[in-house]
Scaffold this motif. Structure first.
Motif, PDB file in Angstrom:
ATOM      1  N   UNK A 163      -1.280  14.647  -2.108  1.00  0.00           N
ATOM      2  CA  UNK A 163      -2.147  14.639  -3.115  1.00  0.00           C
ATOM      3  C   UNK A 163      -3.404  14.340  -3.556  1.00  0.00           C
ATOM      4  N   UNK A 164      -3.882  14.031  -2.805  1.00  0.00           N
ATOM      5  CA  UNK A 164      -5.561  13.589  -3.786  1.00  0.00           C
ATOM      6  C   UNK A 164      -6.609  14.829  -2.269  1.00  0.00           C
ATOM      7  N   UNK A 165      -6.200  15.583  -1.705  1.00  0.00           N
ATOM      8  CA  UNK A 165      -6.887  16.826  -0.701  1.00  0.00           C
ATOM      9  C   UNK A 165      -6.278  17.844  -0.777  1.00  0.00           C
ATOM     10  N   UNK A 166      -6.101  18.917  -2.302  1.00  0.00           N
ATOM     11  CA  UNK A 166      -5.587  20.362  -2.662  1.00  0.00           C
ATOM     12  C   UNK A 166      -5.781  21.361  -1.586  1.00  0.00           C
ATOM     13  N   UNK A 167      -6.790  20.844  -1.474  1.00  0.00           N
ATOM     14  CA  UNK A 167      -7.733  22.471  -0.230  1.00  0.00           C
ATOM     15  C   UNK A 167      -7.718  21.866   1.435  1.00  0.00           C
ATOM     16  N   UNK A 172      -5.888   5.944  -3.961  1.00  0.00           N
ATOM     17  CA  UNK A 172      -6.804   6.982  -3.447  1.00  0.00           C
ATOM     18  C   UNK A 172      -7.489   5.380  -4.669  1.00  0.00           C
ATOM     19  N   UNK A 173      -7.553   5.690  -6.267  1.00  0.00           N
ATOM     20  CA  UNK A 173      -7.524   4.843  -6.951  1.00  0.00           C
ATOM     21  C   UNK A 173      -8.019   3.001  -5.853  1.00  0.00           C
ATOM     22  N   UNK A 174      -7.347   2.602  -5.223  1.00  0.00           N
ATOM     23  CA  UNK A 174      -7.273   1.331  -4.576  1.00  0.00           C
ATOM     24  C   UNK A 174      -9.058   1.690  -3.415  1.00  0.00           C
ATOM     25  N   UNK A 175      -8.988   2.837  -2.588  1.00  0.00           N
ATOM     26  CA  UNK A 175      -9.697   2.715  -1.420  1.00  0.00           C
ATOM     27  C   UNK A 175     -11.267   2.743  -2.961  1.00  0.00           C
ATOM     28  N   UNK A 176     -11.287   2.993  -3.942  1.00  0.00           N
ATOM     29  CA  UNK A 176     -12.058   2.942  -4.601  1.00  0.00           C
ATOM     30  C   UNK A 176     -12.783   1.682  -5.261  1.00  0.00           C
ATOM     31  N   UNK A 184       0.819  -1.198  -0.056  1.00  0.00           N
ATOM     32  CA  UNK A 184       0.424   0.119  -0.149  1.00  0.00           C
ATOM     33  C   UNK A 184       0.934   0.999   0.190  1.00  0.00           C
ATOM     34  N   UNK A 185       2.218   1.128  -0.227  1.00  0.00           N
ATOM     35  CA  UNK A 185       2.916   2.718   0.254  1.00  0.00           C
ATOM     36  C   UNK A 185       3.710   2.266  -0.871  1.00  0.00           C
ATOM     37  N   UNK A 186       4.291   0.687  -2.312  1.00  0.00           N
ATOM     38  CA  UNK A 186       4.532   0.667  -3.085  1.00  0.00           C
ATOM     39  C   UNK A 186       3.961   1.318  -4.261  1.00  0.00           C
ATOM     40  N   UNK A 187       4.326   2.237  -5.237  1.00  0.00           N
ATOM     41  CA  UNK A 187       3.922   2.774  -6.217  1.00  0.00           C
ATOM     42  C   UNK A 187       3.398   0.956  -7.588  1.00  0.00           C
ATOM     43  N   UNK A 188       5.014   0.293  -7.447  1.00  0.00           N
ATOM     44  CA  UNK A 188       4.869  -0.432  -8.659  1.00  0.00           C
ATOM     45  C   UNK A 188       3.443  -1.528  -8.456  1.00  0.00           C
ATOM     46  N   UNK A 189       4.496  -1.850  -7.340  1.00  0.00           N
ATOM     47  CA  UNK A 189       3.424  -2.579  -6.759  1.00  0.00           C
ATOM     48  C   UNK A 189       1.837  -2.504  -6.411  1.00  0.00           C
ATOM     49  N   UNK A 190       1.252  -1.543  -6.509  1.00  0.00           N
ATOM     50  CA  UNK A 190       0.089  -1.367  -6.530  1.00  0.00           C
ATOM     51  C   UNK A 190      -0.769  -0.944  -8.008  1.00  0.00           C
ATOM     52  N   UNK A 249       0.441   7.762 -12.160  1.00  0.00           N
ATOM     53  CA  UNK A 249      -0.664   8.307 -11.153  1.00  0.00           C
ATOM     54  C   UNK A 249       0.517   7.984  -9.900  1.00  0.00           C
ATOM     55  N   UNK A 250       0.782   9.218  -8.684  1.00  0.00           N
ATOM     56  CA  UNK A 250       1.280   8.980  -7.932  1.00  0.00           C
ATOM     57  C   UNK A 250       0.885   7.788  -6.764  1.00  0.00           C
ATOM     58  N   UNK A 251       1.917   7.519  -5.641  1.00  0.00           N
ATOM     59  CA  UNK A 251       1.290   6.873  -4.967  1.00  0.00           C
ATOM     60  C   UNK A 251       0.317   7.340  -3.940  1.00  0.00           C
ATOM     61  N   UNK A 252       0.008   8.215  -3.561  1.00  0.00           N
ATOM     62  CA  UNK A 252      -0.814   8.901  -2.959  1.00  0.00           C
ATOM     63  C   UNK A 252      -2.840   8.932  -4.373  1.00  0.00           C
ATOM     64  N   UNK A 253      -2.620   9.339  -5.468  1.00  0.00           N
ATOM     65  CA  UNK A 253      -3.588   8.261  -6.639  1.00  0.00           C
ATOM     66  C   UNK A 253      -3.453   7.621  -6.042  1.00  0.00           C
TER      67      UNK A 253
END
Length: 509
Positions: free
Chosen positions: A387-391, A364-368, A336-342, A357-361
């Motif tokens: 990364x998915x919470x710009x404000x 978010x995709x995994x959650x959805x 869950x913290x490894x981009x390549x594995x995700x 897509x970066x790690x945070x994005x």
């Protein structure tokens, strides 16, 4: 062919003309109604327990649309309906002016017409409280016939396109929209009682902002500039916090130029509220209190059905997003913290994801993909990746995460909230990151809003803000599964003969 060329409509037009020839206005405007049907039924319910089952000294004048008409020689039974209820009325030849029953009532009056009747209450041999009529007046002649099925209009496409007909035929639909109105009214009262000020902010924005979404674009002729129908009121409401208001809310429409499905309409209603000197944790407590308030005033049980599910509103839980990936979604913790594995895991499970897509994005995709639809009872998902919470404000202990939550119920997002970012330098950097995403092809990335950064530079008190989708909330509390069933006039793809501009897509159910 014109709508009025229909032979059944032509027959009714002829009846309207015949009424005029008799000196009867088929579109009268002088109703003498003195009670509603539900009040009539409540006040006279005692007659069922009397010996005579009638009281000719009680006089009532009611009005409604004819929904059923049965002629029996010298007498007829009708059922009329107003907004409140349905009533059986009994009409006889001898209680009306001479000739009226045979020449007007039987020939020119029919289902769909709106009438006014006067008389006294009685209980029929079948035990039904009714009105014995000795005064009859046509108020409105309906020249379009109602659908034949007395139990209601069932064609969903027609129901949405002709909502007026849906409301005539289906009393349960009217009930849904009354509940919607109650929810909005109660929401307003709840926040006012908490000391929030209701405000109005622009619907046309110079910059598309407040959320990540594709906007509708319009043009202001006098100024010679494009404007965007608002995606969200967030940045204007936070300007008001900068200005010194400490608790504000707005209930209004937002517009997003995206696809339509069972939970998305191009325009939708939400409440957004901002509370100075509070955190997202205060909003979790406030949200629980808000639901308790709604359930109490709507007199709803805490265990509500939603389709095949049961939602227990006495059980609110809370879990961080990244923790939920494994604890609820079953995703191995090691990835869950490894981009390549995700990327590999998502693709192995049939999801098409971009290498950009970066790690945070990706989190978010995994959650959805693996968590969202499993959240049946009310669940606050917290600590979203920055990364998915710009404000949203960065978390002090872990700056890679934000002090944010989304509330999920019955597998759907109902609310979004966070402790607001009030560091203007951090906010500027977030906007710049969004511009890079837009340059990389992300049409929904946030625009740069220099004036908002300028506003923050004057200092915004620590603030928490939240948005709640009213349409989805109404769906949840009325057990409706398409957003079109809680919108009086949902967006529809035009029929071939219509000249309105086409809308993107159609509902997928």
């Amino acid at each position: 062919m014109s709508f009025f060329d229909n032979k059944y409509i032509q027959q009714r037009i002829e009846k309207a003309d015949a009424l005029k020839a008799e000196g009867i206005n088929p579109y009268a405007n002088d109703s003498a109604r003195n009670t509603t049907i539900d009040k009539f039924l409540n006040v006279n319910s005692d007659l069922a327990h009397t010996e005579t089952k009638r009281d000719e000294n009680r006089r009532y004048c009611v009005a409604g649309r004819i929904k059923f008409f049965r002629v029996m020689g010298k007498a007829s039974f009708l059922k009329i309906e107003d907004e409140s209820a349905m009533l059986q009325v009994y009409v006889t030849r001898d209680n009306l002016p001479e000739g009226f029953y045979n020449n007007v009532f039987k020939k020119q009056i029919e289902v769909g017409d709106i009438i006014e009747v006067e008389g006294f209450p009685f209980v029929t041999n079948q035990g039904e409280l009714s009105l014995h009529v000795d005064g009859f007046k046509l108020l409105t002649k309906a020249i379009a016939p109602l659908p034949e099925k007395f139990h209601g209009l069932t064609d969903k496409e027609m129901r949405y396109r002709q909502r007026y007909l849906d409301l005539i035929m289906n009393s349960e639909v009217r009930k849904t929209f009354k509940i919607r109105s109650q929810i909005i009214s109660l929401t307003r009262r709840f926040f006012e009682d908490k000391g929030f000020l209701e405000v109005e902010t622009p619907m046309m924005h110079p910059i598309a902002g407040g959320a990540n979404a594709k906007p509708f674009v319009t043009h202001h002729n006098a100024l010679g500039v494009d404007r965007y129908l608002r995606i969200a009121p967030e940045l204007y409401l936070k300007r008001l916090i900068v200005g010194g208001f400490e608790a504000v809310f707005e209930i209004n429409r937002n517009f997003r130029n995206e696809g339509m499905d069972a939970t998305h309409n191009p325009e939708f209603t939400s409440i957004e509220f901002y509370w100075a000197f509070k955190t997202y944790k205060d909003l979790i407590a406030l949200t629980k209190e808000y639901f308790e308030y709604l359930f109490d005033h709507l007199k709803l049980p805490t265990l509500l059905p939603y389709g095949e599910m049961e939602v227990d509103f006495s059980k609110f839980t809370e879990i961080p997003l990244i923790e939920s990936l494994s604890a609820i979604g079953g995703v191995p913790e090691i990835i869950v913290h490894d981009k390549a594995k995700m990327l590999v895991y998502l693709r192995e499970n049939g999801f098409d994801v971009s290498d950009t897509l970066n790690v945070g994005q990706l989190q978010g995709e995994m959650f959805d993909a693996f968590v969202e639809d499993k959240l049946i009872n009310p669940t606050f998902i917290t600590m979203y990746p920055v990364e998915i919470s710009p404000l949203a404000r960065r978390n002090d202990a872990n700056p890679a995460l934000t002090d944010r939550f989304e509330l999920f119920i019955a597998g759907r997002e109902i609310a979004n909230a966070f402790s607001e970012l009030n560091d203007p330098i951090d906010q500027l950097g977030r906007f710049e990151g969004q511009l890079e995403a837009k340059a990389g092809g992300d049409e929904e990335a946030h625009e740069m809003d220099e004036d908002f950064v300028r506003a923050l530079s004057y200092g915004m008190a620590p603030t928490a803000g939240q948005g709640i989708g009213i349409d989805r909330l109404v769906m949840l509390l009325t057990n409706e599964h398409s957003i079109r069933d809680v919108l009086l006039f949902p967006a529809m793809k035009p029929l071939k003969h219509e000249t309105n501009p086409s809308e993107d897509g159609d509902e997928e159910e």
